[in-house]
Enzyme design. Structure first.
Site: not given
Length: 358
Positions: A117, A138, A180, A220, A230, A234, A238, A241, A245, A258
């Site tokens: 956990r 993330k 990025e 960032k 997010e 936030r 993206n 992206h 993606h 990426h």
């Protein structure tokens, strides 16, 4: 060594950037752990394991090695790393170190988030691209139907960023990482964006690289602190992206890095922004920089529009399969906009045509 602090809802963690800081990890962490599991990939292990082992000589340090590349962010390897943690006796007072690029960081971070956990982990990036993924908490693995669809928000205890590990990167990896940094500048800092467009990635000095990385991470960090989970701003991170993606998934993970996919996505976002807001944005200067630094653009002419749209619908920003994109009203002024399928088809077609004509 440069240092900044990132404030998350659960704790504040430091980001250290400098030469050879990976060898100061035990001193920088200031905490004793029962066991340490270092997760890395085959390429990074070959380069850095021997040197690091001299600074982690204890018997309670273990290594798990995964194949290099985006394809490793899968459920099978995620499960195998849990098995490695159990076999090596990790408990709730143990630590995972993610030594590598964004793939290692995302995968190892998600293992840490879910093992018993949640246990502590540290990001130790070895790529430029990972400056972005290592900060903000993330963590995720990919599903065959989409990138990063299985994951969590789980901040690290520290980010230890040794810029010496970047000296061995090839130009393809430089391109991937700088996409990025360009993204961050477009979201928040026009002056920084213009500085980046003056950069020839084949001739970046160590000092200039450190400066760019620090500015990108700071942008960032500021956004993450404002919106950790997010729910709002936030999402602006993206930018580029949604298409990026989709291209990664459609072409097959690993065909494009990426960052190479994000670079195409950034151009597309500027193209759509100009049409949606009737605004003048730096599409042409960015296209010139992308071509000058040899980013691959040829895949745009090859992909199937309907397949790409289907992939874009699985994007995490999408709601009820309605595509939402981060656009720019101006550099430094992002906005989240819902785009209809019909408009998306038009935009994709005109984008492909524009790349040929300009």
């Amino acid at each position: 060594m440069k240092k900044l602090l990132v404030h998350s809802s659960s704790h504040t963690y430091p980001v250290y950037i400098g030469e050879n800081v990976r060898f100061e990890a035990e001193h920088l962490l200031k905490k004793t752990y029962n066991s340490i599991l270092i997760i890395t990939d085959e390429e990074v292990e070959r380069r850095y394991r021997e040197g690091l082992e001299k600074f982690f000589p204890r018997s309670n340090v273990h290594w798990s090695i995964i194949p290099s590349g985006e394809a490793s962010k899968n459920a099978n390897l995620f499960y195998q790393l849990h098995t490695d943690a159990i076999i090596n006796g990790l408990d709730r007072k143990s630590l995972i170190i993610a030594l590598g690029g964004g793939v290692v960081g995302d995968l190892a971070g998600f293992v840490a988030a879910t093992f018993m956990r949640g246990i502590d982990y540290v990001q130790m990036p070895t790529t430029i691209l990972a400056h972005d993924s290592s900060v903000g908490g993330k963590v995720a693995i990919n599903h065959t139907l989409g990138k990063n669809l299985i994951g969590s928000f789980y901040p690290p205890r520290a980010v230890i960023y040794d810029t010496c590990t970047l000296q061995s990167l090839n130009l393809k990896e430089f391109r991937s990482g700088y996409a990025e940094i360009i993204k961050e500048s477009l979201i928040a800092d026009e002056e920084f964006f213009n500085q980046l467009l003056e950069s020839d990635l084949s001739q970046i000095s160590s000092q200039k690289l450190t400066e760019h990385l620090f500015k990108g991470i700071k942008i960032k960090a500021n956004i993450v602190e404002e919106d950790e989970k997010e729910a709002g701003s936030r999402m602006y991170l993206n930018l580029g992206h949604t298409l990026g993606h989709a291209m990664e998934a459609e072409l097959g993970y690993g065909v494009l890095t990426h960052g190479e996919a994000v670079a195409v996505g950034l151009l597309f976002s500027l193209h759509v922004s100009e049409l949606h807001f009737s605004a003048k944005l730096p599409f042409r200067p960015l296209l010139h920089w992308i071509r000058a630094n040899h980013y691959p653009l040829e895949h745009v002419q090859k992909f199937h529009t309907e397949a790409i749209i289907s992939r874009m619908k699985t994007d995490k920003k999408s709601v009820n399969k309605q595509v939402k994109m981060v656009l720019l009203e101006a550099v430094g002024k992002p906005a989240l906009v819902e785009i209809t399928e019909d408009n998306l088809r038009v935009f994709l077609k005109s984008f492909a045509k524009r790349l040929v004509e300009e």
